[in-house]
Each structure stands twice: as C-alpha cells, then as structure tokens.
Design a protein around this motif. Structure first.
Motif, PDB file in Angstrom:
ATOM      1  N   VAL A 266       0.843  -1.072  -0.010  1.00 48.15           N
ATOM      2  CA  VAL A 266       0.014  -0.060   0.022  1.00 48.15           C
ATOM      3  C   VAL A 266       0.830   1.282   0.085  1.00 48.15           C
ATOM      4  O   VAL A 266       1.832   1.330   0.536  1.00 48.15           O
ATOM      5  N   TYR A 267       0.583   2.183  -0.816  1.00 51.62           N
ATOM      6  CA  TYR A 267       1.218   3.193  -0.816  1.00 51.62           C
ATOM      7  C   TYR A 267       0.469   4.866  -1.034  1.00 51.62           C
ATOM      8  O   TYR A 267      -0.874   4.757  -1.054  1.00 51.62           O
ATOM      9  N   ASN A 268       0.746   5.815  -0.344  1.00 55.80           N
ATOM     10  CA  ASN A 268       0.398   7.164  -0.399  1.00 55.80           C
ATOM     11  C   ASN A 268       0.715   7.709  -1.524  1.00 55.80           C
ATOM     12  O   ASN A 268       1.956   7.688  -2.000  1.00 55.80           O
ATOM     13  N   ILE A 269      -0.115   8.284  -2.314  1.00 54.07           N
ATOM     14  CA  ILE A 269       0.271   9.172  -3.345  1.00 54.07           C
ATOM     15  C   ILE A 269      -0.454  10.654  -3.046  1.00 54.07           C
ATOM     16  O   ILE A 269      -1.708  10.929  -3.232  1.00 54.07           O
ATOM     17  N   GLY A 270       0.465  11.696  -2.650  1.00 58.70           N
ATOM     18  CA  GLY A 270      -0.149  12.881  -2.399  1.00 58.70           C
ATOM     19  C   GLY A 270       1.100  13.864  -2.607  1.00 58.70           C
ATOM     20  O   GLY A 270       2.346  13.470  -3.100  1.00 58.70           O
ATOM     21  N   ASN A 271       0.785  15.060  -2.521  1.00 54.58           N
ATOM     22  CA  ASN A 271       1.669  16.111  -2.782  1.00 54.58           C
ATOM     23  C   ASN A 271       2.666  16.367  -1.774  1.00 54.58           C
ATOM     24  O   ASN A 271       3.692  17.171  -1.729  1.00 54.58           O
ATOM     25  N   ASN A 272       2.463  15.801  -0.353  1.00 56.01           N
ATOM     26  CA  ASN A 272       3.252  15.915   0.539  1.00 56.01           C
ATOM     27  C   ASN A 272       3.266  17.322   1.071  1.00 56.01           C
ATOM     28  O   ASN A 272       4.269  17.905   1.607  1.00 56.01           O
ATOM     29  N   HIS A 273       2.315  18.305   0.564  1.00 56.87           N
ATOM     30  CA  HIS A 273       2.400  19.746   0.966  1.00 56.87           C
ATOM     31  C   HIS A 273       0.956  20.426   1.179  1.00 56.87           C
ATOM     32  O   HIS A 273       0.395  20.874   0.394  1.00 56.87           O
ATOM     33  N   PRO A 274       0.278  19.962   2.463  1.00 61.47           N
ATOM     34  CA  PRO A 274      -1.140  20.527   2.526  1.00 61.47           C
ATOM     35  C   PRO A 274      -1.099  21.883   2.363  1.00 61.47           C
ATOM     36  O   PRO A 274      -0.343  22.561   2.990  1.00 61.47           O
ATOM     37  N   GLU A 275      -2.177  22.266   1.671  1.00 58.55           N
ATOM     38  CA  GLU A 275      -2.502  23.942   1.570  1.00 58.55           C
ATOM     39  C   GLU A 275      -3.939  24.172   2.536  1.00 58.55           C
ATOM     40  O   GLU A 275      -5.085  23.493   2.374  1.00 58.55           O
ATOM     41  N   ASN A 276      -4.076  25.292   3.054  1.00 58.91           N
ATOM     42  CA  ASN A 276      -5.159  25.815   3.882  1.00 58.91           C
ATOM     43  C   ASN A 276      -6.016  26.236   2.693  1.00 58.91           C
ATOM     44  O   ASN A 276      -5.797  26.727   1.782  1.00 58.91           O
ATOM     45  N   LEU A 277      -7.305  25.850   3.066  1.00 57.07           N
ATOM     46  CA  LEU A 277      -8.391  26.091   2.219  1.00 57.07           C
ATOM     47  C   LEU A 277      -8.704  27.567   1.775  1.00 57.07           C
ATOM     48  O   LEU A 277      -9.175  27.983   0.807  1.00 57.07           O
ATOM     49  N   LEU A 278      -8.544  28.429   2.948  1.00 54.94           N
ATOM     50  CA  LEU A 278      -8.518  30.024   2.541  1.00 54.94           C
ATOM     51  C   LEU A 278      -7.423  30.214   1.436  1.00 54.94           C
ATOM     52  O   LEU A 278      -7.734  31.092   0.482  1.00 54.94           O
ATOM     53  N   ASP A 279      -6.289  29.712   1.667  1.00 53.74           N
ATOM     54  CA  ASP A 279      -5.398  30.083   0.668  1.00 53.74           C
ATOM     55  C   ASP A 279      -5.511  29.353  -0.773  1.00 53.74           C
ATOM     56  O   ASP A 279      -5.316  29.930  -1.868  1.00 53.74           O
ATOM     57  N   PHE A 280      -6.054  28.126  -0.579  1.00 57.61           N
ATOM     58  CA  PHE A 280      -6.511  27.557  -1.604  1.00 57.61           C
ATOM     59  C   PHE A 280      -7.570  28.195  -2.571  1.00 57.61           C
ATOM     60  O   PHE A 280      -7.400  28.380  -3.714  1.00 57.61           O
ATOM     61  N   VAL A 281      -8.622  28.828  -2.115  1.00 56.01           N
ATOM     62  CA  VAL A 281      -9.653  29.611  -2.730  1.00 56.01           C
ATOM     63  C   VAL A 281      -9.022  30.801  -3.179  1.00 56.01           C
ATOM     64  O   VAL A 281      -9.650  31.352  -4.258  1.00 56.01           O
ATOM     65  N   GLU A 282      -8.185  31.490  -2.640  1.00 53.68           N
ATOM     66  CA  GLU A 282      -7.309  32.718  -3.227  1.00 53.68           C
ATOM     67  C   GLU A 282      -6.798  32.521  -4.558  1.00 53.68           C
ATOM     68  O   GLU A 282      -6.896  33.190  -5.427  1.00 53.68           O
TER      69      GLU A 282
END
Length: 353
Positions: A266-282
């Motif tokens: 089993v593996y994770n496939i993610g960007n390894n860099h979470p983004e705050n949702l407020l920053d994301f919508v901006e």
C-alpha cells in the motif's frame, strides 16, 4: 529503488471506472506511452455527476492511436466482470471504479456497498479464477484506496504504517475494506496487489463534486461558496498528471514477497504539502480571473462564507510519501498554482467556447 518486473508493452490492461477522472487520464497516457498496449475499459456511466463529462473523457481516449475497447457495464454485476476476463484475459487490472464522495455516502450508503464492496469482490474473484487451469492469469492488481482511511488521525503526515481502523465515513470504511480484502486474496490465492491511497486529486476535466470544481461552478453562477471549518481545513492537493505517473510506475512493479510470504503493498500518493483552504480559494479565484472565467472586477470576498465542520469530514490530509519515493524514486511535485491554472484554462475552453 525496486526493480521493474512487468513490461507493459504488448500487455492487456483492464481499467475499471475508465470514464472517471483518474481512469480516463490513465488510459489515455498508457495508449500514448506504451508500445502495442491494449486497454480494456469498463464504466457504468452512472449519473452521480454530469454524464456528458464522462463521455467527453471517453472521446479523449478514443482520439489516441492505440488499442482501446470500451465496455459499458457495472462491476457489481458478476457475470459482466466474468465475461470481460474470459474474453480479454487481462495481464494487469487497475480497479478505479468506485462510488466516490464522503458526504454522499452518508445519505446513499447502498450505492457504496454495491460498487465499492460487491464490485471489488467481483474483481478479486475474477483475478483469482484467471489463474485456473494453470494459466498465468492476472500478474498485478492495482486498486484505488483513499486518504480517507486515515480518519481523524492526529499524527501528520499520514504514514502507511499508521493505524486506519477509525473511519469517519462509510466511504472511508469501504476503502479500508478494499485493502483488507486485497490482503486476504493476496495471502490465500497469491494475487499480487497494490493499493494506492490518493490524496485530493484535481485538474482539468475532474469531478464536479470536488471542492475546486464545485466552487468554480458556484462562483460563475454568482452564488456563495461555503468554506467549512471556518477555513481551517488543510488538504494535500495532488495534480492528476502526478497521480497517473505514480500509477504507471506502480503497475510496472508487481509486489515482491514480504516477510509473511504475501505479495501486497500500500502506498500514499499525495503532494506532501497540505494547503490551507482559505489560501487555496484565493489562488483559485486568481487563476479563474486570469483565464477569463471570472471578470477582473469580480467581488470574491462577498461570495464566500465561512461555516462549521461537516459530518464525515476531516481537518487535515497530509501524505507521507517516503515509501513511494524509496521504492520508485518518485514524488508528486506539481504546485497548486500551476495545477489550478491548467484547470482554469480547461474550464474556460470546455464551458465557454
């Protein structure tokens, strides 16, 4: 790094959920990349979201030179699955067919049981019987799991070694069940299987129920968007091309025997860099303006509303991709701005032109 033990050229690959976001992009890339590959795709084309988008994706696959066969069918129907295996004898199976969506599972549990559990069981049984009569059968089963299996784990980033026995949605529970079933079939019937825990996949032609797409639709219509947990949620957004590249690398390495004599990973496939949702919508609204989807004068502040947490949701998703990097020398790295820019350009071309 692990040594490749499967050459995809001249192989037959079955992709379930081929009209879905990940399935379609994977099929298209395989046909572009791999010599003499044959891709068999199955999809029920259900109406969970706009079917015309699924047909658009299928058209994109059909436009690629290569051998592609589409079967409209449901993997929850055992005879349908058996018929495909008997007719095409796939070498590799990539199971991406599933009823997606955390919140939808709260109100429509039956759909999840049929697609995610019965359907996956049918795939496992077909893989098992592909080895009957001393046939080599399926050499590798790759299947979609989800970051949702981590539930509300407080430890971040999420590691594949972490406990995943407290799912907070039925969707998450079905995905954890897939991992358990796959392990059992690997142990009992020697079916090499690899589960991939995807982290918030996004990009052009994605799923309209995902936040970035849903937000865009609402902003275009002049509606307010609700940002849950008062904007304090964080998501590990992973661009579709990175997901597809990761799947292909995994397809080429059938798991080696582990210490328990099981060919299972089993593996994770993610960007390894979470983004705050407020920053994301901006970032999203900036890219939508740049692409001409929204006007430069659009009053974004008046179209967002901060609200509380939703049932079944989690505060953060954050992928530890150490195992993926160690075994394949690969790590998703597309930045959010670049990914959303490509989505915004696609959105304008698809809906405005």
């Amino acid at each position: 790094m692990l040594t490749k033990n499967i050459d995809l050229s001249r192989k037959t690959v079955l992709i379930t959920g081929v009209a879905g976001f990940i399935g379609a992009n994977l099929a298209k890339r395989l046909l572009e990349l791999v010599e003499d590959i044959r891709v068999i795709g199955i999809d029920s084309l259900n109406d969970y979201y706009d079917v015309s988008l699924k047909k658009f994706r299928l058209d994109q696959i059909q436009n690629v030179l290569g051998k592609f066969v589409f079967v409209e069918g449901n993997i929850a129907e055992q005879e349908c699955v058996k018929g495909i295996f008997e007719l095409y004898h796939p070498d590799i199976v990539v199971n991406l067919a599933a009823q997606a969506g955390v919140r939808y599972s709260i109100e429509h549990p039956d759909v999840y049981i049929q697609s995610n559990l019965v359907g996956f069981y049918n795939i496992l049984e077909a893989c098992r019987h592909s080895k009957d009569n001393d046939c080599e059968g399926v050499r590798h089963l790759v299947y979609a799991s989800s970051s949702s299996v981590y539930g509300n784990n407080k430890k971040v980033p999420y590691s594949v070694e972490d406990k995943t026995d407290t799912p907070v949605s039925l969707y998450a529970a079905t995905k954890k069940s897939n991992e358990l079933l796959a392990y059992s079939y690997s142990k009992l019937y020697d079916i090499p299987s690899t589960g991939l825990r995807f982290f918030t996949v996004y990009g052009p032609g994605g799923r309209p129920d995902m936040a970035y797409f849903n937000f865009t639709n609402k902003l275009v219509r002049g509606e307010k968007i609700k940002i849950f947990n008062y904007g304090r949620c964080k998501r590990d957004f992973t661009y579709i091309d990175d997901i597809v590249e990761g799947i292909i690398k995994v397809m080429e390495v059938s798991p080696y025997l582990d210490s328990d004599g099981v060919r299972y990973k089993v593996y994770n496939i993610g960007n390894n860099h979470p983004e705050n949702l407020l920053d994301f919508v901006e970032v999203l609204q900036e890219e939508l303006k740049l692409a001409g989807v929204l006007s430069n004068e659009y009053d974004f502040e008046s179209h967002k509303e901060l609200v509380g947490m939703q049932p079944g949701d989690v505060e953060v998703t954050y992928a530890d991709t150490t195992e993926l990097e160690k075994d394949f020398g690969f790590k998703p790295d597309t930045g959010l701005k670049d990914g959303l820019r490509k989505f915004a350009k696609w959105y304008r071309e698809y809906y405005f032109v």
